[in-house]
Design an enzyme around this catalytic site. Structure first.
Site, short mmCIF file in Angstrom:
data_model
loop_
_atom_site.label_atom_id
_atom_site.label_comp_id
_atom_site.label_asym_id
_atom_site.label_seq_id
_atom_site.Cartn_x
_atom_site.Cartn_y
_atom_site.Cartn_z
N GLU A 236 17.23 -17.91 -7.24
CA GLU A 236 16.86 -16.57 -7.68
C GLU A 236 16.35 -16.59 -9.13
O GLU A 236 15.39 -15.91 -9.46
CB GLU A 236 18.06 -15.62 -7.50
N HIS B 270 16.97 -36.65 -5.50
CA HIS B 270 16.17 -37.10 -4.35
C HIS B 270 14.72 -36.64 -4.45
O HIS B 270 14.06 -36.47 -3.44
CB HIS B 270 16.80 -36.60 -3.05
N TRP C 176 -2.59 -2.72 -1.65
CA TRP C 176 -2.29 -4.15 -1.74
C TRP C 176 -3.15 -4.78 -0.68
O TRP C 176 -2.94 -4.57 0.52
CB TRP C 176 -0.81 -4.39 -1.48
N CYS D 297 0.85 -1.18 0.00
CA CYS D 297 0.00 0.00 0.00
C CYS D 297 0.89 1.24 0.00
O CYS D 297 1.94 1.26 0.63
CB CYS D 297 -0.94 0.11 1.19
N ASN E 25 -1.55 2.67 5.43
CA ASN E 25 -0.66 1.58 5.00
C ASN E 25 -0.26 0.82 6.26
O ASN E 25 0.31 1.41 7.17
CB ASN E 25 0.57 2.17 4.30
N GLY E 26 -0.61 -0.48 6.29
CA GLY E 26 -0.27 -1.28 7.46
C GLY E 26 -1.42 -2.19 7.81
O GLY E 26 -2.31 -2.43 6.98
N ARG F 172 3.94 -0.46 -4.86
CA ARG F 172 3.64 -0.96 -3.51
C ARG F 172 2.33 -1.73 -3.45
O ARG F 172 1.97 -2.28 -2.40
CB ARG F 172 3.56 0.22 -2.52
N LYS G 82 12.63 -15.38 -10.25
CA LYS G 82 12.36 -14.34 -11.28
C LYS G 82 11.31 -14.84 -12.25
O LYS G 82 10.38 -14.13 -12.61
CB LYS G 82 13.63 -13.98 -12.07
N LYS H 112 6.15 -4.56 -3.94
CA LYS H 112 7.59 -4.44 -3.78
C LYS H 112 8.01 -4.26 -2.33
O LYS H 112 9.06 -4.72 -1.92
CB LYS H 112 8.09 -3.26 -4.62
N GLU I 136 7.80 -15.07 -10.57
CA GLU I 136 7.22 -13.78 -10.22
C GLU I 136 6.57 -13.10 -11.42
O GLU I 136 5.51 -12.51 -11.30
CB GLU I 136 8.30 -12.83 -9.67
C1 G6P Z 1 8.84 -8.57 -1.94
C2 G6P Z 1 9.45 -8.16 -3.27
C3 G6P Z 1 10.75 -8.94 -3.51
C4 G6P Z 1 11.69 -8.72 -2.34
C5 G6P Z 1 11.05 -9.08 -1.01
C6 G6P Z 1 11.91 -8.63 0.16
O1 G6P Z 1 8.40 -9.88 -1.99
O2 G6P Z 1 8.53 -8.40 -4.32
O3 G6P Z 1 11.35 -8.48 -4.69
O4 G6P Z 1 12.83 -9.52 -2.54
O5 G6P Z 1 9.80 -8.41 -0.87
O6 G6P Z 1 11.97 -7.24 0.15
P1 G6P Z 1 13.15 -6.37 0.72
O7 G6P Z 1 12.78 -4.96 0.39
O8 G6P Z 1 13.20 -6.63 2.19
O9 G6P Z 1 14.40 -6.80 0.04
#
Ligand code: G6P
Length: 615
Positions: free
Chosen positions: A488, A511, A75, A2, A101-102, A27, A492, A610, A495
């Site tokens: 990672e 395994h 969000w 948010c 926000n929260g 956000r 990607k 994000k 996501e």
């Molecule tokens: C969200 C974002 C990710 C990020 C994660 C941790 O899930 O979409 O891209 O890696 O939060 O966020 P931070 O800001 O703590 O790295």
């Protein structure tokens, strides 16, 4: 998650708020809304499900006048994403509007109590409960809305950054925060508020980072007043200079922020490394470590905590610290760590990694580590965010604003800083030789040029992305330093393309995941010429012999993989500990082109946000 934004000044608030929401859309983008207070005593609220563009369409038909307003991009946490649950929420009296926000954790108890006083609720949100509580206190105590906000916040458990306006008071904006971020931009005769500084850039470079437990009364034409929510005592107004430019917030000719951020990596690593390696390359200089040499010299154990992509960087950090510092190291998901009752004491160093510096679980893990006496070191990107302000020391990655929701340049920046940090700690503890530092630091210093070469793989990765239109599942495999790179790479793809992808240690694949392999499930195998190359070759053969297609990421000059893998992608040779930085670039590109090929919105993937400021 948010984003909130607010404005009070002499210009029309609406355009400023809409532009601010667009900057904060990363956000959350489940719904958006705006509330404007007009001088003729009208409170006009517009809301729409989905993105800010939908809100603009809805609001176009209504009244958007007013030089005071608040706005929100959501969000969803409480209640599905729809128009009713969208913020701003207005009190039953119709006088007070709020954006938040929260999460209000005790909202159910408060809601029940308010219902007994005759309050009814239109939405399913926790935020509507808060505005009704403010309304109730305002009318019961016959106090100002400012006092009612403060009083209500004393009854609330949870996290919040809020902005409140009152219909009959077009000269006043109230904001407060606990755990969720809030920045105030101070203009000449106008004030901006937002969840981060991005909506403020271009208007003013003078900002106040509201502290936890602070409330601000912003009255037109008067100095901003800050106070403690709990004690109601005034606090010092600390105006800081914002170092953020508009150009950093724009796409700069790229189709998407994500592509821009992938291609920015040579420059972002230059910024990240600047001033941190001595001219002769034999020493790493991190002030955050130098200032606390004793702590690092005496440390008995290091724990890395993070979430998401930052957690993957932490896994690489673990290997780096083990190799350079001969210390026991563990990596924990912040969300698990905070509830795991870990044994920590004053000989422990906890390293918290976070791009945004606002992730709620990571912040809670930091708090717990502090409570148990550990020294906490932060690795963050966003300057002035909550994590850098709540840690004992730290290092910024300095990669500039990352706007694409899927992290790219922050990941390579985090791994770069972790490499520097491991060497810096190793120097203090005498566990790394000058020659070794020189070898790695020199290679690190040439990383921007190496990434420039690596990015030339873009057309090849785009072509490759078209080969796999059939795939609904992918396996990403790696070993040693590149097991986290595999995780990672898989993250990607998941996501942004919504294709199921699993990252696994290559040797562990036999395994379980090997049962999934057939001609419809390709594997991406990260196999640079490192100490485990010979081992990983047999893992590649295991996949091939079960009919799975293999894309191998190998070092330049490698020939042996050409005859085994279906595709081999060649990356520049670097020391083993730096291979994750280089190998992650083709993986970012592959995920990007697959997602774009499927027509997905890579900058704002569904359901994600994000900055995750809720538990
Ligand atoms: C969200 C974002 C990710 C990020 C994660 C941790 O899930 O979409 O891209 O890696 O939060 O966020 P931070 O800001 O703590 O790295």
């Amino acid at each position: 998650m948010c984003g909130i934004v607010g404005y009070i000044g002499s210009r029309g608030a609406y355009d400023i708020l809409i532009q601010g929401l667009k900057r904060l859309e990363y956000r959350g983008y489940d719904s958006a809304g705006v509330a404007l207070v007009d001088t003729d005593g009208c409170l006009n609220v517009h809301k729409a499900r989905g993105k800010v563009a939908n809100l603009e369409q809805t609001a176009a038909a209504g009244n958007t006048n007013g030089t005071l307003g608040i706005a929100h991009t959501r969000w969803a946490t409480h209640g599905e994403p729809n128009d009713i649950n969208a913020h701003p929420h207005v009190s039953q009296s119709g006088d007070i509007a709020i954006v938040h926000n929260g999460t209000i954790e005790n909202y159910a108890v408060l809601k029940k109590a308010l219902a007994e006083h005759g309050y009814t609720f239109k939405s399913e949100t926790d935020t509507e409960v808060l505005v009704q509580l403010i309304d109730y206190i305002h009318s019961e105590n016959k106090c100002s809305v400012y006092d009612a906000v403060r009083e209500a916040l004393l009854q609330v458990e949870g996290a919040y950054a809020i902005a409140v306006v009152e219909k009959s008071n077009p000269d006043q904006l109230i904001v407060a925060r606990k755990s969720s971020p809030l920045v105030i931009g101070v203009g000449d005769d106008e004030t901006f508020i937002a969840s981060d500084a991005t909506p403020i850039v271009g208007y003013t470079d003078r900002v106040i980072y509201l502290k936890d437990d602070e409330i601000a009364l912003i009255r037109r034409g008067e100095p901003i007043q800050l106070s403690s929510i709990h004690s109601n005592t005034p606090s010092k107004v600390d105006i800081q200079k914002l170092k953020l430019s508009l150009a950093q917030l724009e796409k700069g000719g790229y189709d998407t922020f994500m592509l821009k951020e992938i291609f920015e990596q040579p420059d972002t690593l230059r910024d990240c490394l600047r001033g941190r390696i001595t001219d002769d390359g034999s020493q790493v200089v991190l002030s955050g470590v130098i200032d606390h040499q004793d702590i690092f010299a005496k440390a008995e154990r290091i724990t890395l905590v993070a979430c998401g992509t930052s957690w993957h960087a932490a896994l690489i950090g673990k290997r780096l610290i083990q190799d350079f510092c001969s210390l026991p190291v563990s990596v924990e998901y912040a969300s698990e760590f905070r509830y795991s009752n870990p044994y920590l004491n004053d000989k422990d160093v906890v390293i918290a990694i976070s791009q945004s510096g606002e992730t709620a679980d990571t912040l809670a893990a930091i708090q717990m580590a502090h409570d148990k006496g550990a020294f906490v070191y932060g690795i963050c990107n966003v300057v002035g965010a909550s994590i850098p302000r709540n840690t004992d020391s730290g290092t910024y990655i300095h990669v500039g604003p990352e706007i694409g929701v899927a992290s790219t340049k922050a990941f390579t920046g985090q791994v770069t800083v972790l490499t520097l940090l491991a060497m810096a700690i190793g120097q203090i503890r005498g566990t790394v030789s000058r020659a070794r530092v020189k070898e790695v630091a020199t290679a690190l210093r040439s990383m921007p040029e190496i990434l420039e070469k690596t990015l030339k793989l873009a057309p090849e990765m785009q072509k490759l992305s078209r080969v796999f239109t059939y795939a609904h599942n992918f396996l990403y495999l790696g070993r040693g330093y590149n097991y986290p790179t595999a995780l990672e790479g898989a993250l990607k793809l998941k996501e942004i393309s919504y294709i199921h992808a699993e990252g696994y240690p290559a040797a562990e694949m036999k395994h379980g995941p090997i049962a999934l392999i057939d001609h419809e499930m390709p594997s991406v195998i990260i196999a640079p010429s490192d100490s485990l190359y010979d081992k990983i070759i047999s893992n590649v053969q295991q996949v091939k012999s079960r009919g799975g297609a293999v894309v191998a990421i190998v070092s330049q000059g490698n020939k042996s993989m050409d005859t085994i893998a279906d595709f081999s992608v060649k990356i520049p040779r670097v020391p083993e500990c730096l291979t994750p930085i280089v190998a992650s670039v083709p993986l970012q590109l592959l995920a990007y082109y697959i997602a774009v090929g499927k027509g997905k919105n890579v900058d704002q993937p569904r359901n994600l946000a994000k900055s995750v400021t809720v538990e």
